[in-house]
Design an enzyme around this catalytic site. Sequence first.
Site: not given
Length: 209
Positions: A12-13, A62, A87, A106, A141
């Site tokens: 989680g940078s 999902r 992710m 992204h 997406l």
Amino acid sequence: MKNIVILISGRGSNMQAIVNAAIPNVRIAAVLSNSETAAGLAWAAEKGIATDSINHKNYDSRLAFDTAMMEKIDAYQPDLVVLAGFMRILTPEFCRHYQDRLINIHPSLLPSFTGLHTHERALAAGCRIAGCTIHFVTPELDCGPIIAQGVVPILDGDTADTVAARVLKVEHTLFPKAVADFAAGRLKIEGNRVINPNHEISADSRFCA
């Protein structure tokens, strides 16, 4: 005060960059993950931020996982949900539930190189620049309205790892600014375009020279 929930899958940078930015009128209500071992959860907990996780492997679809995640997210009454290295490919139901209040970062200059392995693909294509894109999330997406983009050069001898490291530095600057713009009400969506009067292209100085 805007409530922000951040979703991560690993260290989680980008989440850390947003937290450390101490953005005015923003409260990081929670950091959630699909992995109980995500290193970013421990970091957030040390900062006094609420954390939780649910393992997607425990769900048979999902949609079942996304529904469970939505329940956890909604408990914090978020004004904005931030995908900071989360992710997972999200279902249309999840995207519609948070329409216009769900953003992602992204590691490419969208619409180029959607999906995974962006830097490898940019190198293979002979690109001379790379970068990152912050965008609103839609069911298609990596195709939502673009909020901001940052640009870096691709240098002779670069590898996917060196490009990724260069792009990540830009991400850590750009993402907190985008969250701040959202919180301040500076983002306006017109069709598939975001009007953001505060945004300037973030670019590596070597590229600008």
